[in-house]
Scaffold this motif. Structure first.
Motif, PDB file in Angstrom:
ATOM      1  N   ASP A 259      23.612  21.293  15.397  1.00 16.57           N
ATOM      2  CA  ASP A 259      23.768  22.252  14.315  1.00 16.57           C
ATOM      3  C   ASP A 259      23.871  23.651  14.875  1.00 16.57           C
ATOM      4  O   ASP A 259      23.342  23.967  15.943  1.00 16.57           O
ATOM      5  N   ASP A 260      24.534  24.533  14.146  1.00 17.11           N
ATOM      6  CA  ASP A 260      24.657  25.912  14.605  1.00 17.11           C
ATOM      7  C   ASP A 260      23.330  26.657  14.528  1.00 17.11           C
ATOM      8  O   ASP A 260      23.143  27.641  15.196  1.00 17.11           O
ATOM      9  N   ASN A 261      22.411  26.172  13.701  1.00 16.03           N
ATOM     10  CA  ASN A 261      21.134  26.846  13.519  1.00 16.03           C
ATOM     11  C   ASN A 261      20.123  26.517  14.614  1.00 16.03           C
ATOM     12  O   ASN A 261      19.105  27.174  14.722  1.00 16.03           O
ATOM     13  N   GLU A 262      20.366  25.504  15.398  1.00 21.58           N
ATOM     14  CA  GLU A 262      19.445  25.150  16.484  1.00 21.58           C
ATOM     15  C   GLU A 262      19.496  26.219  17.552  1.00 21.58           C
ATOM     16  O   GLU A 262      20.517  26.816  17.827  1.00 21.58           O
ATOM     17  N   GLU A 263      18.339  26.410  18.207  1.00 22.67           N
ATOM     18  CA  GLU A 263      18.304  27.342  19.317  1.00 22.67           C
ATOM     19  C   GLU A 263      18.940  26.717  20.526  1.00 22.67           C
ATOM     20  O   GLU A 263      18.871  25.522  20.735  1.00 22.67           O
ATOM     21  N   ARG A 264      19.531  27.554  21.342  1.00 17.20           N
ATOM     22  CA  ARG A 264      20.223  27.040  22.523  1.00 17.20           C
ATOM     23  C   ARG A 264      19.373  27.153  23.710  1.00 17.20           C
ATOM     24  O   ARG A 264      18.762  27.671  24.285  1.00 17.20           O
TER      25      ARG A 264
END
Length: 53
Positions: A48-53
């Motif tokens: 997901d785009d909301n997960e931290e990288r």
């Protein structure tokens, strides 16, 4: 003269060169050292785009 040399001598080695490159890529991909990193790369489209990288 040069074209005949390339055609008769170097052309048959293309198959050998391609096989060597393919084998090298497969060897690199299946090394245990690279397993975690390549699995992370494979999961990039599923994150997901909301997960931290």
């Amino acid at each position: 003269m040069l074209v005949a040399f390339v055609d008769n001598v170097l052309r048959p080695f293309w198959v050998l060169w391609v096989i060597m490159v393919f084998t090298g890529i497969v060897f690199y991909a299946y090394r245990p050292k690279n397993k975690d990193r390549l699995e992370d790369y494979g999961n990039i489209p599923l994150k997901d785009d909301n997960e931290e990288r």
